[in-house]
Write a protein that holds these residues in place. Sequence first.
Motif, mmCIF file in Angstrom:
data_model
loop_
_atom_site.group_PDB
_atom_site.id
_atom_site.type_symbol
_atom_site.label_atom_id
_atom_site.label_comp_id
_atom_site.label_asym_id
_atom_site.label_seq_id
_atom_site.Cartn_x
_atom_site.Cartn_y
_atom_site.Cartn_z
ATOM 1 N N MET A 33 -4.299 -4.406 -29.240
ATOM 2 C CA MET A 33 -4.682 -4.912 -27.948
ATOM 3 C C MET A 33 -4.058 -4.099 -26.818
ATOM 4 S SD MET A 33 -4.557 -7.761 -25.279
ATOM 5 C CE MET A 33 -3.167 -8.112 -24.683
ATOM 6 N N ARG A 34 -2.751 -3.814 -26.926
ATOM 7 C CA ARG A 34 -2.081 -3.038 -25.888
ATOM 8 C C ARG A 34 -2.694 -1.655 -25.759
ATOM 9 N NH1 ARG A 34 2.227 -5.539 -28.221
ATOM 10 N NH2 ARG A 34 2.714 -3.761 -29.479
ATOM 11 N N GLN A 35 -2.949 -1.010 -26.880
ATOM 12 C CA GLN A 35 -3.524 0.334 -26.835
ATOM 13 C C GLN A 35 -4.887 0.304 -26.157
ATOM 14 O OE1 GLN A 35 -1.863 3.042 -27.633
ATOM 15 N NE2 GLN A 35 -3.522 4.448 -27.186
ATOM 16 N N GLU A 36 -5.709 -0.692 -26.483
ATOM 17 C CA GLU A 36 -7.019 -0.802 -25.845
ATOM 18 C C GLU A 36 -6.877 -1.006 -24.348
ATOM 19 O OE1 GLU A 36 -9.015 -3.987 -27.816
ATOM 20 O OE2 GLU A 36 -8.985 -2.977 -29.743
ATOM 21 N N ALA A 37 -5.951 -1.875 -23.934
ATOM 22 C CA ALA A 37 -5.738 -2.128 -22.514
ATOM 23 C C ALA A 37 -5.253 -0.868 -21.817
ATOM 24 C CB ALA A 37 -4.739 -3.265 -22.318
ATOM 25 N N CYS A 38 -4.355 -0.150 -22.446
ATOM 26 C CA CYS A 38 -3.831 1.076 -21.855
ATOM 27 C C CYS A 38 -4.954 2.097 -21.712
ATOM 28 C CB CYS A 38 -2.698 1.638 -22.713
ATOM 29 S SG CYS A 38 -1.811 3.000 -21.919
ATOM 30 N N GLU A 39 -5.796 2.192 -22.719
ATOM 31 C CA GLU A 39 -6.887 3.147 -22.653
ATOM 32 C C GLU A 39 -7.881 2.782 -21.561
ATOM 33 O OE1 GLU A 39 -8.247 3.226 -26.667
ATOM 34 O OE2 GLU A 39 -6.603 4.511 -27.319
ATOM 35 N N ARG A 40 -8.069 1.485 -21.322
ATOM 36 C CA ARG A 40 -8.958 1.093 -20.222
ATOM 37 C C ARG A 40 -8.353 1.530 -18.895
ATOM 38 N NH1 ARG A 40 -9.351 -3.821 -22.945
ATOM 39 N NH2 ARG A 40 -7.987 -4.795 -21.422
ATOM 40 N N GLY A 41 -7.030 1.529 -18.798
ATOM 41 C CA GLY A 41 -6.370 1.924 -17.563
ATOM 42 C C GLY A 41 -6.272 3.432 -17.400
ATOM 43 N N ALA A 42 -6.340 4.174 -18.481
ATOM 44 C CA ALA A 42 -6.236 5.635 -18.421
ATOM 45 C C ALA A 42 -7.177 6.251 -19.447
ATOM 46 C CB ALA A 42 -4.798 6.060 -18.688
ATOM 47 N N PRO A 43 -8.494 6.109 -19.258
ATOM 48 C CA PRO A 43 -9.442 6.524 -20.286
ATOM 49 C C PRO A 43 -9.440 8.013 -20.582
ATOM 50 C CG PRO A 43 -10.587 5.971 -18.258
ATOM 51 C CD PRO A 43 -9.146 5.583 -18.083
ATOM 52 N N SER A 96 -6.801 9.956 -20.889
ATOM 53 C CA SER A 96 -5.602 10.458 -21.534
ATOM 54 C C SER A 96 -4.930 9.379 -22.372
ATOM 55 C CB SER A 96 -4.618 10.956 -20.474
ATOM 56 O OG SER A 96 -3.390 11.274 -21.072
ATOM 57 N N THR A 97 -4.738 9.666 -23.653
ATOM 58 C CA THR A 97 -3.994 8.727 -24.491
ATOM 59 C C THR A 97 -2.509 9.086 -24.523
ATOM 60 O OG1 THR A 97 -4.467 10.006 -26.472
ATOM 61 C CG2 THR A 97 -5.980 8.201 -25.942
ATOM 62 N N GLU A 98 -2.150 10.295 -24.038
ATOM 63 C CA GLU A 98 -0.738 10.683 -24.012
ATOM 64 C C GLU A 98 0.081 9.709 -23.179
ATOM 65 O OE1 GLU A 98 -3.142 12.923 -23.145
ATOM 66 O OE2 GLU A 98 -3.134 14.258 -24.879
ATOM 67 N N TYR A 99 -0.470 9.297 -22.058
ATOM 68 C CA TYR A 99 0.224 8.357 -21.189
ATOM 69 C C TYR A 99 0.509 7.058 -21.928
ATOM 70 C CZ TYR A 99 1.316 5.862 -16.881
ATOM 71 O OH TYR A 99 1.951 5.153 -15.906
ATOM 72 N N CYS A 100 -0.482 6.570 -22.656
ATOM 73 C CA CYS A 100 -0.318 5.332 -23.417
ATOM 74 C C CYS A 100 0.735 5.503 -24.515
ATOM 75 C CB CYS A 100 -1.649 4.911 -24.032
ATOM 76 S SG CYS A 100 -2.907 4.498 -22.799
ATOM 77 N N ASP A 101 0.723 6.646 -25.159
ATOM 78 C CA ASP A 101 1.700 6.901 -26.220
ATOM 79 C C ASP A 101 3.124 6.921 -25.656
ATOM 80 O OD1 ASP A 101 -0.396 7.122 -28.013
ATOM 81 O OD2 ASP A 101 -0.431 9.319 -27.946
#
Length: 102
Positions: A1-11, A13-18
């Motif tokens: 869930m967190r990863q999906e939410a983070c990706e919605r906020g920064a579609p 770049s996944t580096e930011y989420c990581d």
Amino acid sequence: MRQEACERGAPESTEYCDIWERARKAVLSPREVESDLAAVPYSLRHAGVSLWIKSGVDPAEVAARAGHSIAVLYRFYAKILKGGQKRSNDLISRALDEGDAP
């Protein structure tokens, strides 16, 4: 869930989420990491604006600092503003006692 939410906020770049997820793991307890506590960076912004409001900062100042109009501030944070009747009454009484009423 967190990863999906983070990706919605920064579609883009996944580096930011990581990086965000690694930071959470570095500072939160294992139980907190499994929760939605600070699930996405926006959670911190929301917490900051909420703190300012509950601390009694003038809503116009909170809105300006958050980059909102007052209408947007009230729409998204109205629930935080509720329940402050006693504090409001105390402030009004103090102003009346001091003769500071307009």
